[in-house]
Enzyme design. Structure first.
Site, PDB file in Angstrom:
ATOM      1  N   GLU A   1      21.181   2.377  45.012  1.00  0.00           N
ATOM      2  CA  GLU A   1      20.840   2.284  43.592  1.00  0.00           C
ATOM      3  C   GLU A   1      20.985   3.660  42.992  1.00  0.00           C
ATOM      4  O   GLU A   1      20.266   4.588  43.348  1.00  0.00           O
ATOM      5  CB  GLU A   1      19.402   1.776  43.437  1.00  0.00           C
ATOM      6  CG  GLU A   1      18.877   1.930  42.018  1.00  0.00           C
ATOM      7  CD  GLU A   1      18.382   0.619  41.443  1.00  0.00           C
ATOM      8  OE1 GLU A   1      17.602  -0.047  42.131  1.00  0.00           O
ATOM      9  OE2 GLU A   1      18.788   0.295  40.318  1.00  0.00           O
TER      10      GLU A   1
ATOM     11  N   ASP B   1      32.502  14.592  42.521  1.00  0.00           N
ATOM     12  CA  ASP B   1      31.136  14.334  42.996  1.00  0.00           C
ATOM     13  C   ASP B   1      31.114  14.215  44.521  1.00  0.00           C
ATOM     14  O   ASP B   1      30.512  13.302  45.083  1.00  0.00           O
ATOM     15  CB  ASP B   1      30.596  13.048  42.328  1.00  0.00           C
ATOM     16  CG  ASP B   1      29.067  12.984  42.342  1.00  0.00           C
ATOM     17  OD1 ASP B   1      28.433  14.025  42.614  1.00  0.00           O
ATOM     18  OD2 ASP B   1      28.525  11.898  42.083  1.00  0.00           O
TER      19      ASP B   1
HETATM   20 MG    MG Z   1      27.549   7.949  44.503  1.00  0.00          MG
END
Ligand code: MG
Ligand code: ADP
Length: 541
Positions: free
Chosen positions: A64, A175
Site C-alpha cells: 500500500e 525511484d
Molecule cells: Mg514503489
C-alpha cells in the site's frame, strides 16, 4: 485498455508465509490472515472493477503506497495451472498519461533482464488495475544483515542489469530503492518495479514518456493541454481543438498524480508572494537545537550569484550571498523548474539541488545508496525529511567542498556554513557494519564515530535505536527497532547471519561505491560500465 495486452509472463512463484508492515509503509503479505480493512478493500476493488472477479481470486493486500495498492491474486481459469498475480490498483486520481506511461514502460522494457513485465491491464471508469507476474520477495531490512558478501555482489549485479535495460530504452526510473527492486532470495530472482515516477530521456524509446512532464512543468502546462486515451493509443490536444474520443471519465479527470503537490515545497510569503524554495536551512535551529555543531546550507542557481536570475531584474543586487539568510530579492525570484520525484534519501545531488537537466545518472546514485546500505548494514542510510537536509547528509559522507565543487559543474551554488571532510568509504562502512566484532556495539562507540557528524548526531536523536545496534545484535532479536513504524522494522528473518566474505571486502567494492556516489552526474558510472567493473569479475552477463 480493458482487453488483455497479451504480454509474456514470467514464472510465478510461491506465496510468502509471513506478513508485516515494511519500512516504507507497504504491507507485506501474510498468509491466512486478513485484516478486516483488507477484506473491505478487496471487496471494494471487485466492485470498482467487476471484470476482475471473472479472472482472479484476490487473496490479500501486499502493498500500500501513496499512489497504489497492490494485491496478491490467483487466476481462476478453467484450463492451465493456477497462477499467482500481483494486481496494482492505481489511485483513481492518477493522471491518465502517467498511467499509460507506466504501463508502456512495463510492456516495452519489462519482462526480461530483471525488469517486471505485465500480463493484463483492466479499466473500469477511472479505476485502472495492472496485472503483473507475482514475485514473492524479501523485506530488505529483514535480510540486510544476513546476506553473504557474494549475495550482495549478485544483488548489485542484477540491479545494474535491470538499470542497463531500462536506460537503454531511455527510461529514468527516478525511484530506485529496495522496495522497488524485488528480491526473491531462495529463487535468486529479481524484478525492478514501479514506473509510476519514470521519465524519459530526450531520446526515449517509450513514446508516452515524451508526454510525461516534470511536476513543475505539469503545473504550468496542464491547463493548456488535454490528453485522450483510446484503447492503447494516446493523443495530445491543445485547448483550441479539444478531442473527446474516449467516453471514459478517466480521460476527463484533470487531477494529476498527487506527487506534484506533495513534492513541491513552495511557501507563501507574508505578502502572499511565492517564496523561493532555495531557502536557508539551518540545521542547528531546525534539527539540532541542543547541539553545538551545525551545517547551514543554501542552494542557488549559479546565475543567482551572477545576479541575472530570470524573474528578477539583472540590475537588482542580491545581498544575501554568503550569508545564512535569503534576501527579499531572492525571495521574489522565480521557482526553479526541475523534476524532484523520488524518495529523499535516494535522491542524487542534482535532484536535490533541482538541476533541470537530469539523466539516467540519477538512478545510478540511488543504486549507490542501496550499495552503501548493503556494505554498511544500515537501512535506511540517509533519512531526511527535506532536500536540503538530505544534501547536508550527503556532504557529511562525500565532503562539503567536494559537493560544492560538483554542484558548480551543473550550475548550482551551494553555500555551507561549515566545512565537513569527505569520509573514507571503507572505514565508514566497516565501522558501521562492525566487521570482526562479535559483540554488539555500545552506544558510546557509535557516538564516538558520529560525534563529528551532525547528520548522524541527528539520527542519534531521532532514530537512536537504528544506530546503536550492530548487525549481530539486530539479528539476535534484541533489536530495539522491532516493529517500529518509523521505518525501523527490526529483523524478523530466521535465516542465519552469513559473515562469509565480509572479513575481506575487496577494494573494488569501495571503488565501485565511490563511482556510483560520484557527486558529478556527468562522470558518474553508468549501468553498462558498472556491470563491467572489476567488482563483478567472474560474473557472467
Ligand atoms: Mg514503489
Ligand atoms: P507504489 O507506486 O505504490 O510504490 P509499487 O509498484 O512499488 O507501487 O508496488 C508496491 C509494493 O507492492 C512493492 O514494494 C512490492 O512489495 C509489491 N509489489 C509490486 N509489484 C509486485 C509484483 N509484481 N510481485 C510481488 N509484489 C509486488
Amino acid at each position: 485498455m480493458e482487453a488483455s495486452l497479451g504480454i509474456q509472463m514470467q514464472e510465478p512463484t510461491a506465496f510468502s508465509t509471513r506478513g508485516r508492515f515494511l519500512a516504507d509503509g507497504s504491507l507485506k503479505h501474510e498468509q491466512n490472515f486478513k485484516l478486516p480493512g483488507v477484506k473491505k478493500d478487496i471487496q471494494k476493488l471487485y466492485e470498482a472493477v467487476p471484470q476482475l472477479g471473472n479472472v482472479f481470486k484476490i487473496k490479500d493486500k501486499i502493498g500500500e503506497g501513496t499512489f497504489s495498492s497492490v494485491y496478491l491474486a490467483t487466476t481462476q481459469l478453467k484450463v492451465g495451472p493456477e497462477e499467482k498475480i500481483a494486481l496494482k490498483h492505481l489511485i483513481p486520481t492518477s493522471h491518465p498519461v502517467r498511467i499509460a506511461a507506466e504501463l508502456q514502460c512495463l510492456t516495452v522494457a519489462g519482462g526480461q533482464d530483471n525488469v517486471m513485465g505485465v500480463k493484463y491491464c483492466f479499466r473500469k471508469n477511472d479505476h485502472v488495475v495492472i496485472a503483473m507476474p507475482y514475485l514473492e520477495h524479501e523485506s530488505f531490512l529483514d535480510i540486510l544483515n544476513s546476506l553473504s558478501f557474494q549475495e550482495v555482489r549478485e544483488y548489485m549485479f542484477n540491479l545494474f542489469k535491470a538499470l542497463k535495460r531500462i536506460h537503454q530504452f531511455g527510461i529514468v526510473h527516478r525511484d530506485v530503492k529496495p522496495s522497488n527492486f524485488l528480491y526473491n532470495r531462495r529463487l535468486r530472482k529479481y524484478a525492478l518495479v514501479d514506473f509510476g515516477l519514470a521519465q524519459g530521456t530526450h531520446d526515449t524509446k517509450i513514446e508516452l514518456l515524451k508526454f510525461v512532464q516534470s511536476e513543475a512543468q505539469q503545473e504550468s502546462c496542464s491547463q493548456n493541454k488535454s490528453y485522450v486515451i483510446t484503447g492503447n493509443k494516446i493523443s495530445l490536444s491543445s485547448p483550441a481543438a479539444p478531442k473527446e474520443l474516449d467516453q471514459q471519465p478517466t480521460t476527463k479527470t484533470a487531477v494529476k498524480r498527487p506527487y506534484t503537490s506533495a513534492q513541491i515545497q513552495i511557501k507563501q510569503g507574508k505578502d502572499g508572494k511565492l517564496m523561493k524554495q532555495s531557502k536557508t536551512v539551518d540545521l542547528l535551529s531546525r534539527k539540532l537545537a541542543t547541539k553545538k555543531k551545525a551545517i547551514s546550507t543554501k542552494v542557488m542557481n549559479s546565475s543567482v550569484m551572477r545576479k541575472t536570475a530570470s524573474s528578477c531584474p539583472a540590475s537588482l543586487t542580491c545581498d544575501c550571498y554568503a550569508t545564512d539568510k535569503v534576501c527579499s530579492i531572492c525571495l521574489s525570484r522565480r521557482q526553479q523548474v526541475a523534476p524532484r520525484a523520488g524518495t529523499p534519501g535516494f535522491r542524487a545531488p542534482e535532484v536535490l539541488t533541482k538541476c533541470p537537466n537530469q539523466t539516467t545518472a540519477i538512478d545510478m546514485w540511488s543504486a549507490g545508496v542501496i550499495f552503501l546500505s548493503l556494505l554498511s548494514g544500515r537501512y535506511p542510510f540517509y533519512k531526511a525529511s527535506d532536500d536540503l537536509t538530505a544534501l547536508a547528509q550527503i556532504m557529511t559522507i562525500r565532503g562539503s567542498r567536494e559537493t560544492i565543487q560538483a554542484a558548480k559543474t551543473f550550475g548550482k551554488s551551494i553555500l555551507c556554513s561549515k566545512e565537513v571532510p569527505a569520509q573514507d568509504l571503507r572505514k565508514l562502512c566497516e565501522k558501521l557494519r562492525g566487521v570482526n566484532s562479535n559483540t554488539p556495539k555500545l552506544t558510546s562507540d557509535i557516538q564516538e564515530l558520529t560525534s563529528q557528524d551532525p547528520t548522524f548526531s541527528e539520527k542519534m536523536d531521532h532514530k537512536g535505536a537504528h544506530l546503536i545496534q550492530t548487525p549481530k545484535a539486530q539479528h539476535s532479536g534484541n533489536s530495539l527497532c522491532k516493529g517500529d513504524s518509523n521505518g525501523c522494522g527490526g529483523n524478523l528473518d530466521e535465516s542465519p547471519t552469513n559473515l562469509e566474505g565480509w572479513d575481506e571486502v575487496p577494494d573494488a567494492a569501495y571503488d565501485l561505491l565511490d563511482k556510483l556516489l560520484d557527486l558529478n552526474p556527468a562522470s558518474r558510472i553508468t549501468a553498462e560500465e558498472a556491470l563491467l567493473h572489476p567488482f563483478f569479475k567472474d560474473m557472467g552477463l
